[in-house]
Design a protein around this motif. Structure first.
Motif: not given
Length: 279
Positions: A237-242, A244-260
């Motif tokens: 499957m295409q990466y984002e389709d896979a 979505r198929h598994l119900g995995i959303t982007d880890p927002s707090y992890y991304r925020e920690a890295h950005a800070k």
């Protein structure tokens, strides 16, 4: 999706699937019981030397997933479970055949997985070799439950890829917490939050460390168990389709920690030995 999955050369795997006479579960497996003193003893040794992976395996022995046998048997007693077992007898063989994986379309999970493993210098067999150093000889059982256990091991790096959690210190704790949501061994939760606490002690920038770990745990709970999914089909499957198929959303707090951290000039991949990032 099926036609894409069929583009694998699966002759080796399917040949290995002839072991239909494997018993479901052999007698003599150790009971999954908690041993908190043992876990604490090995954890104290791990704190002294965080690179001493020999201390990790006993922690998982002491804080197991107590329902693992029931979960494995429930899956293996279904037609779907047996179909996946026969079509995917070895995830190591499947995941380490990058030449076959690269034949799948660009942008597929297979390509993203290969990119990650090659960039990090990893292999599925490498993880097997590392863990086998610490696995007692009496814990090898030639049965179908062992196949299920091997899949729990062999999907670790695939979880990194699917979740977006890197191999940085926080990313590893998040993967442990995500895995607890999938395979609720107390060791995953204990090590995930203990690692987060260790990061927080050295952290000089206010970032959502524990929120990131908690978010990962929730994501793992809502995602169907990867060990019980047809990995061939997901890889095609295409990466984002896979995701979505598994119900995995982007880890927002992890991304925020890295950005800070990066905004403060801190490399998230060097947290436990902090240095200023090169200009």
């Amino acid at each position: 999706m099926e036609s894409l999955a069929q583009s694998f050369d699966s002759s080796v795997d399917l040949a290995a699937a002839d072991g239909d006479d494997l018993p479901l579960m052999l007698p003599g497996r150790p009971p999954a019981r908690y041993d908190f003193p043992k876990a604490w003893r090995h954890f104290k040794e791990l704190i002294k030397d965080k690179e001493n992976t020999a201390e990790v395996f006993p922690i998982f022995e002491a804080l197991p997933w107590r329902g693992v046998y029931d979960a494995a048997l429930a899956f293996l007693k279904t037609d779907r479970g047996q179909q996946i077992r026969k079509s995917e007898p070895s995830l190591v063989t499947l995941l380490d055949d990058h030449a076959a994986l690269r034949k799948l379309p660009a942008g597929s999970l297979a390509h993203v997985y290969c990119d990650f493993m090659e960039r990090e210098g990893l292999s599925a067999q490498g993880l097997v070799d590392e863990l086998d150093k610490y696995r007692p000889a009496d814990q090898y059982f030639n049965d179908q439950v062992d196949w299920y256990f091997r899949r729990m091991r062999d999907t670790h790096d695939l979880l990194h890829v699917l979740t977006g959690f890197g191999r940085d210190a926080l990313g590893e704790q998040c993967v442990l917490a995500f895995t607890y949501g999938q395979q609720p061994a107390l060791a995953h939760l204990f090590l995930g939050y203990a690692g987060a606490f260790e990061i927080s002690k050295r952290n000089k920038v206010k970032v959502p460390i524990f929120r990131a770990v908690r978010e990962a745990q929730k994501l793992g709970t809502t995602c169907p168990r990867l060990v019980e999914m047809p990995i061939r089909e997901l890889l095609a499957m295409q990466y984002e389709d896979a995701r979505r198929h598994l119900g995995i959303t982007d880890p927002s707090y992890y991304r925020e920690a890295h950005a800070k951290w990066r905004a403060a000039g801190i490399d998230p991949y060097d947290l436990l030995a902090p240095q200023q990032m090169a200009a």
